[in-house]
Design an enzyme around this catalytic site. Structure first.
Site, short mmCIF file in Angstrom:
data_model
loop_
_atom_site.label_atom_id
_atom_site.label_comp_id
_atom_site.label_asym_id
_atom_site.label_seq_id
_atom_site.Cartn_x
_atom_site.Cartn_y
_atom_site.Cartn_z
N ASP A 1 18.11 67.40 25.63
CA ASP A 1 17.32 68.31 24.81
C ASP A 1 17.53 68.01 23.33
O ASP A 1 16.91 68.62 22.45
CB ASP A 1 17.58 69.78 25.14
CG ASP A 1 19.04 70.18 24.96
OD1 ASP A 1 19.87 69.30 24.63
OD2 ASP A 1 19.36 71.37 25.14
N SER A 2 18.37 66.99 23.03
CA SER A 2 18.46 66.46 21.67
C SER A 2 17.11 65.87 21.26
O SER A 2 16.91 65.56 20.07
CB SER A 2 19.57 65.40 21.56
OG SER A 2 19.46 64.46 22.62
N ASP B 1 18.02 67.42 30.89
CA ASP B 1 18.55 68.71 30.42
C ASP B 1 17.61 69.87 30.74
O ASP B 1 16.40 69.77 30.49
CB ASP B 1 18.73 68.67 28.89
CG ASP B 1 20.13 68.26 28.48
OD1 ASP B 1 21.06 68.37 29.30
OD2 ASP B 1 20.28 67.81 27.33
N LYS C 1 20.97 68.73 34.04
CA LYS C 1 22.21 69.10 33.33
C LYS C 1 21.97 70.44 32.65
O LYS C 1 20.87 70.71 32.18
CB LYS C 1 22.57 68.03 32.29
CG LYS C 1 23.78 68.41 31.41
CD LYS C 1 24.33 67.23 30.64
CE LYS C 1 23.68 66.96 29.31
NZ LYS C 1 23.70 68.08 28.33
N GLU D 1 31.87 67.65 25.29
CA GLU D 1 31.42 67.28 23.94
C GLU D 1 32.38 67.81 22.88
O GLU D 1 32.72 69.00 22.85
CB GLU D 1 30.00 67.84 23.70
CG GLU D 1 29.46 67.49 22.31
CD GLU D 1 27.96 67.65 22.17
OE1 GLU D 1 27.27 67.91 23.17
OE2 GLU D 1 27.47 67.49 21.03
N GLU E 1 24.21 73.70 30.22
CA GLU E 1 25.40 73.97 29.40
C GLU E 1 26.09 75.25 29.84
O GLU E 1 25.43 76.25 30.14
CB GLU E 1 24.98 74.09 27.92
CG GLU E 1 24.39 72.81 27.36
CD GLU E 1 24.01 72.93 25.89
OE1 GLU E 1 24.25 73.99 25.27
OE2 GLU E 1 23.45 71.94 25.36
#
Ligand code: KIV
Length: 271
Positions: free
Chosen positions: A50-51, A89, A119, A188, A121
């Protein structure tokens, strides 16, 4: 150690790499052309991160990107890839607080993009979602430490889990994600010693970004490692090119050639 023996990288292959001590390589990609190049270079895992919200769309955080936009990026990447495992993501707002919504979002990514895994978070806060997604047979990767979707809660992009309480929560979350059935975890921007301790304590592969060398593999954002994002230079980032400067210079040369009527020349036109 070489990584050429896998024709297609699977979650099972990643587990074998960890067991053998072969480090896992992972990079982000968001479009067909870069994904083709990265896959041709034998990367093990491509993350449609999602970057994309930052490097593709120019937002200041990962929060604005939508599920539809993530699916668009993932479709483009999947079309390019023969070998790598493609992880996508779940964007902010598509899984937090509602495990049914989390499953729906994951199914859309798997069905509409043909992704291999998702993925998300967080640890204990999202464990119901993790379990529900896994119950549908969708491979899940966790992401702990600096989790950019919570940046407005953290307030800064500084190193996470330096204090005992946060380090202990991270240890517990890693165990929780492994017990739930995740196939891997991204750590991270946390201290290297903590990352190594967590890596040694779980059997699933742990991929680091700013988490030192004691993890099972490394991930970077492709725009950062190629020097497209000039202004971003955290300690953990190794730049392999200065593509911003190279592309700018090439374009400047093209502009000059057009203005000077040097381009096109005799050999560059039809008769
Ligand atoms: O979105 C992303 O690029 C990521 C990596 C930084 C791990 O989550």
């Amino acid at each position: 150690m070489s990584n050429t023996e896998y024709k297609k990288v699977t979650t099972h292959a990643l587990r074998e790499m960890k067991e053998r001590g072969e480090k896992i390589s992972m990079l982000t990609a968001y479009d067909y052309s870069f994904a083709r190049i990265i896959d041709a270079a034998n990367i093990d895992v491509i993350l449609v991160g999602d970057s994309a919200s930052n490097v593709m769309a120019g937002h200041i955080s990962t929060l604005p990107i939508t599920l539809d936009q993530m699916i668009y990026h993932a479709q483009s990447v999947i079309r390019a890839v023969d070998r790598a495992l493609v992880v996508v993501d779940l964007p902010f707002g598509s899984y937090q607080g509602d495990s049914k919504e989390a499953l729906k979002s994951s199914i859309r990514i798997m069905k509409e993009a043909g992704a291999h895994a998702i993925k998300l978070e967080g640890g204990t806060e999202v464990i119901e979602s993790v379990k529900r997604i896994l119950s549908a047979g969708i491979p899940v990767m966790g992401h702990l430490g600096l989790t950019p979707q919570s940046i407005f809660k953290f307030g800064t992009y500084s190193v996470r889990a330096k204090e005992d309480a946060e380090a202990e929560k991270l240890r517990n979350d890693a165990r929780l994600l492994e017990d739930a059935g995740c196939f891997g975890i991204v750590l991270e921007k946390i201290p290297a010693a903590l990352a190594k301790e967590v890596t040694d304590s779980v059997e699933i592969p742990v991929i680091g970004i700013g988490a030192g060398s004691g993890v099972d593999g490394q991930v970077l954002v492709i725009h950062d490692m190629l020097g497209i994002t000039k202004e971003f230079h955290p300690r953990f980032l190794r730049r392999y090119m200065n593509l911003f400067d190279d592309v700018r210079d090439a374009v400047s040369q093209y502009v000059k050639d057009v203005k000077d009527q040097d381009f096109p020349n005799e050999g560059e036109q039809y008769y």
